[in-house]
Enzyme design. Sequence first.
Site, PDB file in Angstrom:
ATOM      1  N   HIS A  25      16.599  -6.527  -6.528  1.00 17.72           N
ATOM      2  CA  HIS A  25      17.023  -6.970  -5.192  1.00 17.72           C
ATOM      3  C   HIS A  25      15.859  -7.501  -4.345  1.00 17.72           C
ATOM      4  CE1 HIS A  25      18.925  -7.144  -1.310  1.00 17.72           C
ATOM      5  NE2 HIS A  25      18.211  -6.119  -0.875  1.00 17.72           N
TER       6      HIS A  25
ATOM      7  N   HIS B  85      10.986  -4.983   1.907  1.00 18.50           N
ATOM      8  CA  HIS B  85      11.897  -4.785   3.039  1.00 18.50           C
ATOM      9  C   HIS B  85      12.715  -3.496   2.993  1.00 18.50           C
ATOM     10  CE1 HIS B  85      15.114  -6.560   0.490  1.00 18.50           C
ATOM     11  NE2 HIS B  85      15.946  -5.914   1.286  1.00 18.50           N
TER      12      HIS B  85
ATOM     13  N   GLU C  44      12.899   2.337   4.302  1.00 15.26           N
ATOM     14  CA  GLU C  44      14.173   3.031   4.452  1.00 15.26           C
ATOM     15  C   GLU C  44      14.494   3.900   3.233  1.00 15.26           C
ATOM     16  OE1 GLU C  44      17.391   0.405   5.264  1.00 15.26           O
ATOM     17  OE2 GLU C  44      18.682   2.031   5.938  1.00 15.26           O
ATOM     18  N   ASP C  45      14.192   3.388   2.044  1.00 10.40           N
ATOM     19  CA  ASP C  45      14.637   4.073   0.825  1.00 10.40           C
ATOM     20  C   ASP C  45      13.651   5.088   0.270  1.00 10.40           C
ATOM     21  OD1 ASP C  45      16.840   2.537   1.007  1.00 10.40           O
ATOM     22  OD2 ASP C  45      16.353   1.171  -0.649  1.00 10.40           O
TER      23      ASP C  45
ATOM     24  N   ASP D  50      18.196 -11.336   2.604  1.00  7.43           N
ATOM     25  CA  ASP D  50      18.678 -10.041   2.104  1.00  7.43           C
ATOM     26  C   ASP D  50      20.207 -10.069   2.010  1.00  7.43           C
ATOM     27  OD1 ASP D  50      18.735  -7.243   1.552  1.00  7.43           O
ATOM     28  OD2 ASP D  50      18.995  -6.800   3.689  1.00  7.43           O
TER      29      ASP D  50
ATOM     30  N   ASP E 144      40.033 -35.713   5.299  1.00  6.47           N
ATOM     31  CA  ASP E 144      38.585 -35.944   5.322  1.00  6.47           C
ATOM     32  C   ASP E 144      37.852 -34.831   4.587  1.00  6.47           C
ATOM     33  OD1 ASP E 144      39.444 -34.175   7.187  1.00  6.47           O
ATOM     34  OD2 ASP E 144      38.058 -34.803   8.751  1.00  6.47           O
TER      35      ASP E 144
END
Length: 712
Positions: free
Chosen positions: A48, A72, A76-77, A140, A260
């Site tokens: 990712h 990124h 957090e992880d 992301d 169109d």
Amino acid sequence: MIRANDIIDKVAEYYPAADFDIIRKAYAYSAYAHRNQVRLSGEPYMIHPIEVANILADMKMDVSSIAAGLLHDTLEDDPMTSIEDLSLRFGDEITALVEGLTKISKIKFKSSREHQAENYRKMILAMVKDIRVLLIKLADRIHNMRTMEFQKPARQIAIAQETLDIYAPLANRLGISWMKQELEDSSLRYLQPAVYRELKEKVAQKELESRDFISKIIKIVQRNLTHNHIEAQVSGRLKHFYSIYRKMVRRDIAFEQIYDIVAFRILVADKAECYNVLGIIHTLWRPLPSRFKDFISVPKANMYQSLHTTVIGPDGRYAEFQIRTFEMHQIAELGIAAHWHYKEGYQLDDHDRKQMDWLRQMIEWQQDVDNPGEFLDSVKIDLFSEAVYVFTPTGEVKELPNGSTPIDMAYSIHSKVGDQCTGAKVNGKLVPLRYQLKNGEMVEIITSNRQHPNKDWLAFVKTSKARTKIRQWVKKEEERRSIELGRELCEKAFSRAKLSFNQALKTGKMQAVAAEFSLKHAEALLAAVGRGKISARQVINRIYPELRKPAKSKDKDDDKKRSSRPARDGISIKDIDDVMVRFAKCCNPLPGDDVVGFITRGRGLTIHRRNCRHVDKSNSERYMDVSWNLEQTTAHRVKIRVMCEDVKGMLVSLSTAISTEEANIASASLKTTIDQKAVCFFEVQVRDLEHLKRVKLALRAVKGVYQVTRVS
Ligand code: MN
């Protein structure tokens, strides 16, 4: 799987002097931080961040953005990753980007209603200090949407809705059209799977059918451009799914009715050629005048520039043309991201920061064609005050002016919540009521049904709703207290006169007196008594006129008794409890005036203004220090002289001015002088000096008044 070197190769193409080491380091760090994680697809999680970095490299972003793309999700992880750790290894710039991304990812989007979505978008913009954070966030989201098939259906719908409501419009505002289109199309895939499948089939079919039409037009255009010595790149394609879908919904038509559907793009070297090409197209086929748009002379706020025109092509089929320069095309595709191109050793300096602010403003100001109201909203925010965006515990976003407090938030929820607000928790922690809310904070209001609004709140609330509601309550409370006081005064006066107040109330006599004073009901009469506008004695006299005469002497007696009480009429006397107090007629002292007490044998204390000419300074032992007890003041008489023009209705205007300041007029007289002038004398009942000042101001405001003076 993409490796670090693939990304480095890509970056080297557009920025050969880049610091590739920092990319390698970020790659290694991220791989280690995510080493134990797997994606829902079963692949290693690291795929990712690499894909996100790869998208950023395709957008030709700077090295810091690419490193931040790799990192990124680490903060957090990975519990071992800290801000200090990141800034030690990667410096403050990259760390700030990662921190910004982590902040956004912590926002929990719950509501998908349209007006809420706009607030979410504004909240994100307000939180993003560096626009690159938003670009990385979009990359992301692009990758998450590309790999969403592994999510549970409920999550798919929630994420797709959020993407459609929040991220696709942000991509549009940043001018990154490919991102906007991909995000919209992939959202549709999960939100309307049946529609999406049908559209996919039909578009594929149409593409097949249109192949000849497209190549025919391209050929004709190419031939004519070459003939006119214009070098151009011409391409044709079908429009993207979501824009077709939106057209079907908006016009309520079937796929077959959209004519169109094919769009051609002509890229040329410079602006002048754009207009040349436009002329050539218009001589080849008949244009639809309503469909011509010149975004070159008037670019969109997201910097988009292009000429748009729709013509009736061969076989009567519509064809849309977008004509622009190569440079304009790059901006159209990359939007803001184009800004980072070719900037070697790119550093965010002051100039760029200013540009960022400008950009933020542009984003705020951008007129969304679909929703003109939005534009006004943005302007409103910009003009009046910067806004702050906070969450309610249920995940709703509230937009409040900057500097707003929990009280403002409480009133924005409901007046009752505001009235009963006793405190607030911000992100779970108790804060004072005057706390200033910050973007992204979750605010929980604590209420109690025993709580009431407080006058002091007016000193720090920011919203007009809170202000109005607090003032309303204060006024109502004052009314309630006046009634209470009026009732007490009446009860006392009645019992002194050996009369029953309750009976007067029950038998409707109070109501009748109220009507005589043009008041609506007995309560209003009590309030008037409480405010000192009408005396309790006056009330008794109206009800029992037969008692009037004897009451008069009794009244005097009464006055004496009353005066003998300490602190009567708002005067506090040092060390002496039992003394009669009266106010000198010569100078009519008012609460707030500088005063002295003069002892007169057998008559108690007379209060004079200190500068009264009757105050005998040589007799100092007979003077006492007194002071006002401003909380207990009653009405005081004062004389006012008004010099004014002698015009019709002057006395009425002056009386009205006095009564709008809630002062009673005891007497009024008017003398005309020569040359159209007049002098009015008023005897007015006021509470204190401050009250008198307001009365004088009101009189001065009357047209034709020259001078207002207090007379001793
Ligand atoms: Mn991510």
